[in-house]
Scaffold this active site. Structure first.
Site, PDB file in Angstrom:
ATOM      1  N   GLU A   1      12.650  -5.444  67.504  1.00 46.28           N
ATOM      2  CA  GLU A   1      12.912  -4.473  66.438  1.00 46.28           C
ATOM      3  C   GLU A   1      13.858  -3.381  66.947  1.00 46.28           C
ATOM      4  O   GLU A   1      14.795  -2.968  66.252  1.00 46.28           O
ATOM      5  CB  GLU A   1      11.591  -3.860  65.978  1.00 46.28           C
ATOM      6  CG  GLU A   1      11.724  -2.725  64.978  1.00 46.28           C
ATOM      7  CD  GLU A   1      10.464  -1.879  64.919  1.00 46.28           C
ATOM      8  OE1 GLU A   1      10.577  -0.694  64.554  1.00 46.28           O
ATOM      9  OE2 GLU A   1       9.368  -2.393  65.246  1.00 46.28           O
TER      10      GLU A   1
ATOM     11  N   ASP B   1      17.590  -2.869  65.339  1.00 49.80           N
ATOM     12  CA  ASP B   1      17.942  -1.597  64.707  1.00 49.80           C
ATOM     13  C   ASP B   1      19.364  -1.179  65.099  1.00 49.80           C
ATOM     14  O   ASP B   1      20.156  -0.749  64.261  1.00 49.80           O
ATOM     15  CB  ASP B   1      16.931  -0.525  65.117  1.00 49.80           C
ATOM     16  CG  ASP B   1      17.264   0.833  64.540  1.00 49.80           C
ATOM     17  OD1 ASP B   1      17.201   0.981  63.307  1.00 49.80           O
ATOM     18  OD2 ASP B   1      17.599   1.751  65.315  1.00 49.80           O
TER      19      ASP B   1
ATOM     20  N   ASN C   1      10.473  -3.624  59.766  1.00 51.27           N
ATOM     21  CA  ASN C   1      10.441  -3.849  61.216  1.00 51.27           C
ATOM     22  C   ASN C   1      10.676  -5.316  61.571  1.00 51.27           C
ATOM     23  O   ASN C   1      11.365  -5.636  62.545  1.00 51.27           O
ATOM     24  CB  ASN C   1       9.107  -3.380  61.794  1.00 51.27           C
ATOM     25  CG  ASN C   1       8.929  -1.877  61.699  1.00 51.27           C
ATOM     26  OD1 ASN C   1       9.889  -1.149  61.460  1.00 51.27           O
ATOM     27  ND2 ASN C   1       7.703  -1.406  61.874  1.00 51.27           N
TER      28      ASN C   1
ATOM     29  N   GLU D   1      14.372  -6.195  61.206  1.00 53.89           N
ATOM     30  CA  GLU D   1      15.117  -5.709  62.371  1.00 53.89           C
ATOM     31  C   GLU D   1      14.895  -6.633  63.571  1.00 53.89           C
ATOM     32  O   GLU D   1      15.839  -6.961  64.303  1.00 53.89           O
ATOM     33  CB  GLU D   1      14.680  -4.288  62.722  1.00 53.89           C
ATOM     34  CG  GLU D   1      15.132  -3.234  61.725  1.00 53.89           C
ATOM     35  CD  GLU D   1      14.594  -1.859  62.061  1.00 53.89           C
ATOM     36  OE1 GLU D   1      15.361  -0.896  61.998  1.00 53.89           O
ATOM     37  OE2 GLU D   1      13.393  -1.753  62.396  1.00 53.89           O
TER      38      GLU D   1
END
Length: 240
Positions: free
Chosen positions: A46, A50, A119, A122
Site C-alpha cells: 500500500e 500510494d 488501501n 494502492e
C-alpha cells in the site's frame, strides 16, 4: 452472525486487469488485509502503491490538461488521489470480492469499506509495479481513469457548487438556498441522506449522498445548472 464469505479467485481479477502475476504470493499479499493476522498483509505494498499512484495520476492530468495551471492540476489530483477516489477505482474492478479479511470485518461489511478498498487498490498497484514496470502500471491506471472519469474536467471535479449557487441566489433573489433533510436511511456504517434544496420556498433540486454534505453538494450542483441557465437566458433577453 454473518457467514464467512470466500473471496473470488484472484485469476478473475488478473483477467480484468489484463495482467498475470508471475509471483502469485505477491498478489495474495496485496489482497490480504491486516485483520487476517497472517504473516503477511498489504500494508507495505500500500505504501509503495500510494507513491506510484501519486506520480501516475499527476502525469495523466498533466497530459490531459496542457493549459491547466499548477494549482488547478494539484486540485484535480487531490480529488482523485484520496480514499474516496481510490475506492471508486477499486469498485470498478469489484476489488472487494477478492479480498482476504477477518470474520470481524466480514460482519461489519468490510468488503465495502472505503478505507479497506482504497488501501487494497494502492497495494495492488504497488504489487504490479514491483513485478513489472512503471510503463505497464501506467497503461492500467490510464485505462481505469478514462473509464471512471469520462467527463473529467477542471470544473466538475472540485467546484464548490454550494458557494457558487449562493452567489447566484443572493444576486437574483437576495437570499441563500435552504437545505432540508428529507430522509435518512441505512445502517450506521452505510447511511444515505436525501436533501431537498429550495429558494424562496420553491424546490429546485433533490439529491442523495453518503453524508449530508455530499447530498447538499449534489443538490446544489443540480440547482446551480438550472439557475445558471435561467440567469443566462434572462441576461440575453435584456440585451435584445
Amino acid at each position: 452472525m454473518s457467514k464467512s464469505i470466500l473471496p473470488k479467485s484472484p485469476q478473475l481479477l488478473e483477467k480484468k486487469l489484463g495482467y498475470v502475476f508471475q509471483n502469485q504470493q505477491l498478489l495474495l499479499e496485496a489482497l490480504t488485509h491486516k485483520s487476517c493476522k497472517k504473516q503477511y498483509n498489504n500494508e507495505r505494498l500500500e505504501f509503495l502503491g500510494d507513491a506510484v499512484l501519486d506520480l501516475l495520476v499527476g502525469e495523466y492530468l498533466f497530459k490531459k490538461f496542457p493549459l491547466a495551471k499548477e494549482g488547478e492540476l494539484s486540485k484535480l489530483r487531490a480529488c482523485i488521489v484520496n480514499e474516496k477516489g481510490f475506492m471508486k477505482l477499486a469498485q470498478s474492478l469489484d476489488l472487494g470480492a477478492y479480498l482476504y479479511i477477518s470474520q470481524s470485518e466480514e460482519n461489519n461489511n468490510g468488503r465495502q469499506k472505503a478505507s479497506i478498498l482504497s488501501n487494497a487498490f494502492e497495494a495492488l498497484i504497488g504489487a504490479i509495479y514491483l513485478e513489472s514496470s512503471l510503463t505497464y502500471v501506467q497503461s492500467i491506471i490510464y485505462d481505469l481513469l478514462e473509464y471512471n472519469y469520462i467527463k473529467i474536467d477542471l470544473d466538475s471535479l472540485f467546484m464548490d457548487y454550494k458557494t457558487a449557487l449562493q452567489e447566484i441566489t443572493q444576486a437574483f433573489y437576495g437570499e441563500i438556498p435552504t437545505y432540508t433533510l428529507i430522509s435518512e436511511s441505512g445502517p450506521d456504517h452505510k447511511k444515505s441522506f436525501e436533501i431537498a434544496l429550495s429558494v424562496q420556498g420553491k424546490e429546485y433540486a433533490r439529491a442523495s449522498g453518503n453524508s449530508k454534505k455530499e447530498a447538499q453538494q449534489k443538490s446544489a450542483q443540480i440547482a446551480y445548472k438550472k439557475l445558471y441557465s435561467k440567469m443566462n437566458k434572462t441576461h440575453h433577453k435584456g440585451e435584445k
